[in-house]
Design a protein around this motif. Structure first.
Motif, PDB file in Angstrom:
ATOM      1  N   UNK A  20       0.831  -1.208   0.000  1.00 20.40           N
ATOM      2  CA  UNK A  20       0.000   0.000   0.000  1.00 20.40           C
ATOM      3  C   UNK A  20       0.865   1.256   0.000  1.00 20.40           C
ATOM      4  N   UNK A  21       1.946   1.242   0.761  1.00 21.32           N
ATOM      5  CA  UNK A  21       2.853   2.396   0.782  1.00 21.32           C
ATOM      6  C   UNK A  21       3.521   2.584  -0.578  1.00 21.32           C
ATOM      7  N   UNK A  22       3.982   1.491  -1.173  1.00 17.90           N
ATOM      8  CA  UNK A  22       4.610   1.579  -2.493  1.00 17.90           C
ATOM      9  C   UNK A  22       3.627   2.116  -3.521  1.00 17.90           C
ATOM     10  N   UNK A  23       2.396   1.620  -3.485  1.00 16.91           N
ATOM     11  CA  UNK A  23       1.381   2.101  -4.408  1.00 16.91           C
ATOM     12  C   UNK A  23       1.186   3.603  -4.242  1.00 16.91           C
ATOM     13  N   UNK A  24       1.099   4.073  -3.014  1.00 10.75           N
ATOM     14  CA  UNK A  24       0.881   5.492  -2.775  1.00 10.75           C
ATOM     15  C   UNK A  24       2.047   6.355  -3.219  1.00 10.75           C
ATOM     16  N   UNK A  25       3.265   5.891  -2.958  1.00  8.38           N
ATOM     17  CA  UNK A  25       4.440   6.679  -3.322  1.00  8.38           C
ATOM     18  C   UNK A  25       4.684   6.718  -4.830  1.00  8.38           C
ATOM     19  N   UNK A  26       4.170   5.747  -5.569  1.00 10.14           N
ATOM     20  CA  UNK A  26       4.421   5.702  -7.011  1.00 10.14           C
ATOM     21  C   UNK A  26       3.291   6.301  -7.841  1.00 10.14           C
ATOM     22  N   UNK A  27       2.250   6.817  -7.220  1.00 14.32           N
ATOM     23  CA  UNK A  27       1.163   7.462  -7.968  1.00 14.32           C
ATOM     24  C   UNK A  27       1.641   8.813  -8.489  1.00 14.32           C
ATOM     25  N   UNK A  28       1.120   9.204  -9.622  1.00 13.55           N
ATOM     26  CA  UNK A  28       1.473  10.489 -10.221  1.00 13.55           C
ATOM     27  C   UNK A  28       0.444  11.531  -9.782  1.00 13.55           C
ATOM     28  N   UNK A  29       0.607  11.987  -8.553  1.00 11.59           N
ATOM     29  CA  UNK A  29      -0.291  12.992  -7.979  1.00 11.59           C
ATOM     30  C   UNK A  29       0.568  14.144  -7.464  1.00 11.59           C
ATOM     31  N   UNK A  30      -0.079  15.180  -6.983  1.00 15.76           N
ATOM     32  CA  UNK A  30       0.639  16.358  -6.518  1.00 15.76           C
ATOM     33  C   UNK A  30       1.557  16.091  -5.334  1.00 15.76           C
ATOM     34  N   UNK A  31       1.108  15.292  -4.389  1.00 19.29           N
ATOM     35  CA  UNK A  31       1.902  15.002  -3.192  1.00 19.29           C
ATOM     36  C   UNK A  31       1.925  13.490  -2.965  1.00 19.29           C
ATOM     37  N   UNK A  33       3.990  11.663  -1.410  1.00 23.08           N
ATOM     38  CA  UNK A  33       4.383  11.297  -0.045  1.00 23.08           C
ATOM     39  C   UNK A  33       3.164  11.225   0.867  1.00 23.08           C
ATOM     40  N   UNK A  34       2.183  12.107   0.615  1.00 25.08           N
ATOM     41  CA  UNK A  34       0.973  12.100   1.426  1.00 25.08           C
ATOM     42  C   UNK A  34       0.161  10.829   1.168  1.00 25.08           C
ATOM     43  N   UNK A  35       0.026  10.478  -0.085  1.00 22.73           N
ATOM     44  CA  UNK A  35      -0.703   9.254  -0.431  1.00 22.73           C
ATOM     45  C   UNK A  35       0.065   8.027   0.036  1.00 22.73           C
ATOM     46  N   UNK A  36       1.388   8.083  -0.016  1.00 22.72           N
ATOM     47  CA  UNK A  36       2.208   6.966   0.441  1.00 22.72           C
ATOM     48  C   UNK A  36       2.106   6.730   1.933  1.00 22.72           C
ATOM     49  N   UNK A  37       1.847   7.769   2.682  1.00 23.91           N
ATOM     50  CA  UNK A  37       1.666   7.619   4.129  1.00 23.91           C
ATOM     51  C   UNK A  37       0.205   7.341   4.493  1.00 23.91           C
ATOM     52  N   UNK A  38      -0.712   7.887   3.710  1.00 24.67           N
ATOM     53  CA  UNK A  38      -2.132   7.736   4.024  1.00 24.67           C
ATOM     54  C   UNK A  38      -2.671   6.356   3.652  1.00 24.67           C
ATOM     55  N   UNK A  39      -2.181   5.775   2.570  1.00 24.42           N
ATOM     56  CA  UNK A  39      -2.707   4.472   2.133  1.00 24.42           C
ATOM     57  C   UNK A  39      -2.496   3.385   3.191  1.00 24.42           C
ATOM     58  N   UNK A  40      -1.285   3.230   3.748  1.00 22.60           N
ATOM     59  CA  UNK A  40      -1.152   2.220   4.803  1.00 22.60           C
ATOM     60  C   UNK A  40      -1.935   2.574   6.068  1.00 22.60           C
ATOM     61  N   UNK A  41      -2.051   3.860   6.364  1.00 22.37           N
ATOM     62  CA  UNK A  41      -2.809   4.272   7.546  1.00 22.37           C
ATOM     63  C   UNK A  41      -4.281   3.900   7.390  1.00 22.37           C
ATOM     64  N   UNK A  42      -4.829   4.093   6.206  1.00 20.90           N
ATOM     65  CA  UNK A  42      -6.221   3.722   5.951  1.00 20.90           C
ATOM     66  C   UNK A  42      -6.372   2.201   6.030  1.00 20.90           C
TER      67      UNK A  42
END
Length: 66
Positions: A20-31, A33-42
């Motif tokens: 989940x963290x890898x998926x979030x960090x590799x998305x092409x979005x504005x931030x 790092x935020x998605x990379x930290x939020x995905x595992x938290x969710x």
């Protein structure tokens, strides 16, 4: 044997969090790092709310029966 199974279960859960963290960090979005930290938290929050209730009794039974 039961301890080994619990260890494998734990490693699978860590792998899911890492995925989940890898998926979030590799998305092409504005931030990413935020998605990379939020995905595992969710994922942790959903597991705490819905997943652990079903597995907790089985895990405790496996630990206490040794």
């Amino acid at each position: 044997m039961k301890a080994a199974n619990l260890g494998v279960l734990f490693l699978i859960e860590l792998g899911a969090l890492a995925g989940a963290a890898y998926w979030g960090f590799t998305r092409d979005v504005g931030a990413p790092w935020l998605l990379g930290l939020a995905a595992p938290a969710v994922l942790v929050a959903l597991w705490a709310l819905f997943g652990v209730v079903c597995v907790l009794s089985k895990t405790l039974a496996a630990v206490w029966s040794q």
